[in-house]
Design an enzyme around this catalytic site. Structure first.
Site, mmCIF file in Angstrom:
data_model
loop_
_atom_site.group_PDB
_atom_site.id
_atom_site.type_symbol
_atom_site.label_atom_id
_atom_site.label_comp_id
_atom_site.label_asym_id
_atom_site.label_seq_id
_atom_site.Cartn_x
_atom_site.Cartn_y
_atom_site.Cartn_z
ATOM 1 N N SER A 130 -11.174 34.412 -7.576
ATOM 2 C CA SER A 130 -10.862 33.160 -8.275
ATOM 3 C C SER A 130 -9.561 32.564 -7.759
ATOM 4 O O SER A 130 -8.657 33.284 -7.361
ATOM 5 C CB SER A 130 -10.744 33.388 -9.782
ATOM 6 O OG SER A 130 -10.365 32.168 -10.399
ATOM 7 N N LYS A 185 -16.003 38.296 -13.042
ATOM 8 C CA LYS A 185 -15.723 36.940 -12.519
ATOM 9 C C LYS A 185 -16.531 35.902 -13.297
ATOM 10 O O LYS A 185 -16.028 34.807 -13.595
ATOM 11 C CB LYS A 185 -16.062 36.878 -11.026
ATOM 12 C CG LYS A 185 -16.076 35.470 -10.424
ATOM 13 C CD LYS A 185 -14.690 34.906 -10.265
ATOM 14 C CE LYS A 185 -14.549 33.441 -9.951
ATOM 15 N NZ LYS A 185 -15.417 32.740 -9.102
ATOM 16 N N HIS A 188 -14.824 35.412 -16.539
ATOM 17 C CA HIS A 188 -13.606 34.633 -16.242
ATOM 18 C C HIS A 188 -13.950 33.136 -16.217
ATOM 19 O O HIS A 188 -13.266 32.314 -16.820
ATOM 20 C CB HIS A 188 -13.009 35.073 -14.898
ATOM 21 C CG HIS A 188 -12.011 34.103 -14.330
ATOM 22 N ND1 HIS A 188 -12.389 32.925 -13.705
ATOM 23 C CD2 HIS A 188 -10.660 34.102 -14.328
ATOM 24 C CE1 HIS A 188 -11.312 32.255 -13.337
ATOM 25 N NE2 HIS A 188 -10.249 32.950 -13.701
ATOM 26 N N ASN A 189 -15.016 32.799 -15.519
ATOM 27 C CA ASN A 189 -15.391 31.381 -15.412
ATOM 28 C C ASN A 189 -15.848 30.823 -16.755
ATOM 29 O O ASN A 189 -15.586 29.658 -17.063
ATOM 30 C CB ASN A 189 -16.477 31.184 -14.357
ATOM 31 C CG ASN A 189 -15.918 31.277 -12.955
ATOM 32 O OD1 ASN A 189 -14.915 31.954 -12.734
ATOM 33 N ND2 ASN A 189 -16.551 30.624 -12.007
ATOM 34 N N GLU A 192 -12.841 30.086 -18.575
ATOM 35 C CA GLU A 192 -12.267 28.873 -17.956
ATOM 36 C C GLU A 192 -12.928 27.619 -18.562
ATOM 37 O O GLU A 192 -12.242 26.659 -18.903
ATOM 38 C CB GLU A 192 -12.521 28.962 -16.451
ATOM 39 C CG GLU A 192 -12.087 27.788 -15.634
ATOM 40 C CD GLU A 192 -12.519 27.966 -14.168
ATOM 41 O OE1 GLU A 192 -12.330 29.060 -13.604
ATOM 42 O OE2 GLU A 192 -13.079 27.007 -13.605
HETATM 43 P P1 NBP Z 1 -20.245 27.182 0.927
HETATM 44 O O1 NBP Z 1 -20.702 27.754 -0.332
HETATM 45 O O2 NBP Z 1 -20.241 25.705 1.093
HETATM 46 O O3 NBP Z 1 -21.103 27.833 2.130
HETATM 47 C C1 NBP Z 1 -20.931 27.422 3.462
HETATM 48 C C2 NBP Z 1 -20.972 28.619 4.380
HETATM 49 O O4 NBP Z 1 -22.226 29.316 4.257
HETATM 50 C C3 NBP Z 1 -20.865 28.179 5.843
HETATM 51 O O5 NBP Z 1 -20.094 29.133 6.526
HETATM 52 C C4 NBP Z 1 -22.336 28.205 6.292
HETATM 53 O O6 NBP Z 1 -22.487 28.363 7.675
HETATM 54 C C5 NBP Z 1 -22.797 29.443 5.561
HETATM 55 N N1 NBP Z 1 -24.258 29.587 5.487
HETATM 56 C C6 NBP Z 1 -25.177 28.906 4.788
HETATM 57 BR BR1 NBP Z 1 -24.825 27.448 3.763
HETATM 58 N N2 NBP Z 1 -26.438 29.348 4.937
HETATM 59 C C7 NBP Z 1 -26.325 30.379 5.796
HETATM 60 C C8 NBP Z 1 -27.276 31.266 6.347
HETATM 61 N N3 NBP Z 1 -28.567 31.214 6.029
HETATM 62 N N4 NBP Z 1 -26.827 32.199 7.219
HETATM 63 C C9 NBP Z 1 -25.526 32.256 7.544
HETATM 64 N N5 NBP Z 1 -24.566 31.468 7.039
HETATM 65 C C10 NBP Z 1 -24.953 30.528 6.164
HETATM 66 O O7 NBP Z 1 -18.763 27.724 1.292
HETATM 67 P P2 NBP Z 1 -17.468 27.880 0.369
HETATM 68 O O8 NBP Z 1 -17.248 26.715 -0.516
HETATM 69 O O9 NBP Z 1 -16.385 28.314 1.310
HETATM 70 O O10 NBP Z 1 -17.822 29.119 -0.567
HETATM 71 C C11 NBP Z 1 -18.170 30.396 -0.050
HETATM 72 C C12 NBP Z 1 -18.541 31.293 -1.201
HETATM 73 O O11 NBP Z 1 -17.397 31.455 -2.032
HETATM 74 C C13 NBP Z 1 -19.642 30.726 -2.100
HETATM 75 O O12 NBP Z 1 -20.440 31.769 -2.567
HETATM 76 C C14 NBP Z 1 -18.883 30.118 -3.245
HETATM 77 O O13 NBP Z 1 -19.651 30.059 -4.428
HETATM 78 C C15 NBP Z 1 -17.730 31.094 -3.363
HETATM 79 N N6 NBP Z 1 -16.528 30.564 -4.005
HETATM 80 C C16 NBP Z 1 -16.112 29.297 -3.778
HETATM 81 C C17 NBP Z 1 -14.959 28.829 -4.391
HETATM 82 C C18 NBP Z 1 -14.465 27.441 -4.104
HETATM 83 O O14 NBP Z 1 -13.489 27.031 -4.772
HETATM 84 N N7 NBP Z 1 -15.060 26.714 -3.174
HETATM 85 C C19 NBP Z 1 -14.224 29.656 -5.224
HETATM 86 C C20 NBP Z 1 -14.651 30.957 -5.422
HETATM 87 C C21 NBP Z 1 -15.799 31.406 -4.799
HETATM 88 P P3 NBP Z 1 -22.557 27.065 8.645
HETATM 89 O O15 NBP Z 1 -21.148 26.670 8.889
HETATM 90 O O16 NBP Z 1 -23.256 27.566 9.835
HETATM 91 O O17 NBP Z 1 -23.335 26.015 7.894
#
Ligand code: NBP
Length: 480
Positions: A130, A185, A188-189, A192
């Site tokens: 988080s 987690k 936690h959400n 939140e």
């Molecule tokens: P995203 O959730 O937007 O995912 C994008 C990533 O997933 C890119 O690297 C993309 O690769 C890859 N990807 C996908 Br889509 N399909 C794929 C597949 N079939 N095989 C391999 N790679 C694949 O990214 P994020 O916002 O950085 O979040 C990452 C994780 O962290 C998620 O589970 C999210 O829920 C979690 N999270 C996010 C936050 C936040 O604040 N954003 C906070 C806490 C946790 P590509 O570049 O080749 O398309």
């Protein structure tokens, strides 16, 4: 042959990229991989100077870059992409290697993946992270599940990159086996959601009943943030309320469409609470408040329904009312944490996780969205009595909520009279009163159930289960 990277990150969108940089900034050699290789190259081009990165284009190169036992963090979109990535990498790994899923996975998926990989000799660690993208870079709150053995290998790295509480303690601890980290987690959400809803209700009351402007409310929140409500969410609320829209010159909050989304973990928290039979009414009301806000057509069609329009108080009374709202907010916040910790306790019992609630409160003190001074108090309460039946059984919290209750009731009553919706404050107060009640009307419910469905009931004066012959002479029969 094993490589030199102590950790690898695959999935380099906002979260993975910042997490990889955080590891590198803390002195670890980090292997990098992304499905689309241009993102890997871009990271190295832009931030290569921050530490030691080993960029890999193929899965084989990525795995070969890692020292053994390999620690490989997956930061891809939760759901099918996570399974796809696991299937891509698992065949390349060896016994004792650790796959870490830092995405927002449902804990049931984590349990399934952990079991499948354990059978293949690979550790699978579902980690709740988080703090958003800023947290990922500067120190998130980290909630790892998985085996104790995997935490022995992974924990020191996570503790290094985690946020640090004021006493210097890292905000990462081994939560418990398999899905425990993602479960915590999720809660936690959920908390939140509840925290945000309560703050929104306080804002609504200050605006409609106290008659304060957004700027004045921002000031009020800033003052509250120096006291017992000191928290990241109160701090950013003041920032949002103080912001003026550049295009119109109006308060920013007045130009934003008043419809919020509810998806993912808030909803899961309520669904799982229903499965576990845990009353998380504050979290549920927060999720429903967002759903209701999103029903634009329904709201429009209902806008002419009769009811009072809030009349702002005279200035002389507004300050006193604002103080009462602070009391109501604090008391309701105690209730939502009470409910959230109850859910963790129930999940821990259901799945045999043996979660230490004091440690959970401790790792939420920094890095995460609900970070707050208040969490230190929760940690102390559970450290003093790990078997505390409920946060409200803690003497200090009970005293505080007792001292706040008169104002809390007055605020809910004002809201009802003035027609300001306060589902969070009211649900919290009802929960509190239900816990205190010597007798609940559930006795009548049991009578009704026995009447229409012969569901039986228990008596206050003797053991056993009974049924009344409602259709006959209304005599009572013992049912074993
Ligand atoms: P995203 O959730 O937007 O995912 C994008 C990533 O997933 C890119 O690297 C993309 O690769 C890859 N990807 C996908 Br889509 N399909 C794929 C597949 N079939 N095989 C391999 N790679 C694949 O990214 P994020 O916002 O950085 O979040 C990452 C994780 O962290 C998620 O589970 C999210 O829920 C979690 N999270 C996010 C936050 C936040 O604040 N954003 C906070 C806490 C946790 P590509 O570049 O080749 O398309």
């Amino acid at each position: 042959m094993s490589g030199t990277a102590q950790i690898g990150v695959t999935g380099l969108a906002v979260m993975g990229r910042n997490l990889a940089r955080n590891f590198a900034r803390n002195g670890f050699t980090v292997a990098l991989h992304n499905r689309t290789a241009s993102k890997t190259r871009a990271l190295v081009d832009e931030f290569g100077g921050e530490g030691t990165f080993v960029a890999a284009e193929s899965a084989e190169e990525f795995v070969a870059a890692l020292e053994r036992p390999r620690r490989l963090v997956i930061m891809v979109k939760a759901g099918d992409p996570t399974d796809a990535v696991i299937e891509e990498f698992a065949p390349l790994l060896e016994e004792g290697d650790v796959i870490i899923d830092g995405g927002n996975a449902h804990f049931a998926d984590t349990r399934r993946r952990e079991k499948e990989l354990r059978e293949r000799g690979i550790h699978f660690v579902g980690v709740g992270i988080s703090g958003g993208e800023e947290g990922a870079l500067h120190g998130p709150s980290i909630m790892p599940g998985g085996s104790t053995e995997s935490y022995a290998s992974l924990g020191p790295l996570l503790e290094r990159i985690a946020g640090k509480a004021k006493d210097g303690a890292p905000c990462s601890t081994h939560i418990g086996p398999d899905g425990a980290g993602h479960f915590v987690k999720m809660v936690h959400n959920g908390i939140e959601y509840a925290d945000m809803q309560l703050i929104a209700e306080a804002y609504h009351l200050l605006r409609s009943v106290a008659g304060y402007s957004p700027a004045k409310i921002a000031e009020t929140f800033r003052t509250w943030n120096t006291g017992r409500l000191d928290s990241y969410l109160i701090e950013i609320t003041a920032e949002v309320l103080a912001h003026t829209d550049e295009a119109t010159g109006k308060p920013f909050v007045d130009v934003v469409v008043d419809q919020a989304e509810q998806k993912g973990t808030g909803r899961w928290t309520v669904q799982i609470a229903l499965d576990l039979g845990v009353p998380v009414s504050g979290i549920a009301e927060a999720v429903f408040a967002r759903s209701l806000s999103g029903h634009g057509a329904l709201r429009e069609a209902s806008a002419s329904l009769p009811g009072p329009t809030a009349t702002p108080l005279p200035e002389a009374d507004a300050a006193r009312f604002a103080d009462q709202v602070e009391q109501a907010l604090y008391a309701s916040k105690i209730v939502s944490y009470t409910q959230g910790f109850h859910q963790i306790q129930a999940g821990s019992e259901e799945y045999g996780w043996d979660i230490d609630l004091g440690s959970v409160a401790a790792i939420w003190r920094a890095g995460c969205i609900i970070r707050a001074a208040f969490l230190d108090r929760i940690r102390e309460a559970y450290d003093a009595r790990p078997d505390l039946p409920s946060l409200l059984s803690d003497k200090q919290f009970a005293e505080e909520i007792g001292a706040a209750q008169e104002d809390w009731r007055a605020v809910v009553a004002s809201a009802v009279h003035q027609g300001v919706p306060t589902p969070g404050f009211a649900a919290a107060l009802s929960y509190y009163d239900a816990l205190r009640a010597e007798r609940l009307p559930a006795a009548l419910t049991q009578g009704q159930r026995d009447f229409f469905g012969a569901h039986t009931y228990r008596r206050t004066d003797r053991e056993g289960s009974f049924h009344t012959l409602w259709g006959g002479d209304r005599s009572e029969v013992a049912n074993g």
